[in-house]
Write an enzyme that holds these catalytic residues in place. Structure first.
Site, PDB file in Angstrom:
ATOM      1  N   ASP A  53      75.715 -14.125 -18.720  1.00  0.00           N
ATOM      2  CA  ASP A  53      74.293 -13.851 -18.864  1.00  0.00           C
ATOM      3  C   ASP A  53      74.116 -12.395 -19.263  1.00  0.00           C
ATOM      4  OD1 ASP A  53      74.956 -12.552 -16.562  1.00  0.00           O
ATOM      5  OD2 ASP A  53      73.702 -13.752 -15.251  1.00  0.00           O
ATOM      6  N   LYS A  54      72.905 -11.941 -19.307  1.00  0.00           N
ATOM      7  CA  LYS A  54      72.623 -10.588 -19.775  1.00  0.00           C
ATOM      8  C   LYS A  54      72.826  -9.520 -18.709  1.00  0.00           C
ATOM      9  CE  LYS A  54      69.414 -12.197 -23.242  1.00  0.00           C
ATOM     10  NZ  LYS A  54      68.047 -12.189 -23.736  1.00  0.00           N
ATOM     11  N   THR A  55      73.357  -9.880 -17.544  1.00  0.00           N
ATOM     12  CA  THR A  55      73.561  -8.883 -16.491  1.00  0.00           C
ATOM     13  C   THR A  55      74.901  -8.180 -16.614  1.00  0.00           C
ATOM     14  OG1 THR A  55      74.502 -10.495 -14.966  1.00  0.00           O
ATOM     15  CG2 THR A  55      72.113 -10.156 -14.882  1.00  0.00           C
ATOM     16  N   GLU A 136      77.092  -8.666  -2.776  1.00  0.00           N
ATOM     17  CA  GLU A 136      77.524  -8.510  -1.387  1.00  0.00           C
ATOM     18  C   GLU A 136      78.037  -7.091  -1.138  1.00  0.00           C
ATOM     19  OE1 GLU A 136      79.545 -11.695   1.494  1.00  0.00           O
ATOM     20  OE2 GLU A 136      80.861 -11.008  -0.095  1.00  0.00           O
TER      21      GLU A 136
END
Length: 143
Positions: A53-55, A136
């Site tokens: 994804d775009k992250t 996390e």
């Protein structure tokens, strides 16, 4: 039972080979591949496609805790500065007492104990958190 034992031995051996593979060594960070879960090793051969994804999942996934919402109060700001900026507000709420303070204490307790982060040391002796996921790790580093 013997099949289960044989699979565990295979998983252990695969984890050893992944950790010793020089092609998986990152010279920039002085970090070899680390296997945190041996039950996933035998599933690596089944990967046919990798989606991103775009992250920045495949490049650099940097996550930091910026804001939290506890007891209908928001702590922290979304800014370009590194780290969590709401520490003073959280401490002031805890000092004031009452239900909000109890809720903040409960929230911080859950953050402190509900994770799988391992504490280690880097080559310089500094404390290093090793998390299964970046989110996390960001939560534990913020505490």
């Amino acid at each position: 039972i013997s099949l289960y034992a044989a699979m565990e031995v295979c998983n252990f051996c695969q984890a050893y080979f992944i950790g010793s593979d020089l092609n998986m060594y990152d010279e920039e960070q002085d970090c070899p591949a680390t296997v945190r879960s041996t039950n996933l090793c035998h599933e690596l051969g089944q990967v046919a496609y990798i989606f991103s994804d775009k992250t920045g999942t495949l490049t650099q996934n940097v996550m930091e805790l910026k804001r939290i919402s506890v007891a209908q109060s928001i702590f922290g700001e979304t800014s370009n500065e590194n780290g969590f900026s709401g520490q003073k507000e959280v401490e002031a709420t805890r000092r004031d007492g009452g239900e909000a303070a109890a809720a903040v204490d409960d929230f911080l307790e859950v953050l402190a104990v509900s994770h799988t982060v391992m504490v280690g040391e880097d080559s310089r002796g500094n404390v290093k958190f090793e998390a299964e996921s970046p989110d996390e790790g960001a939560l534990v580093e913020a505490c």
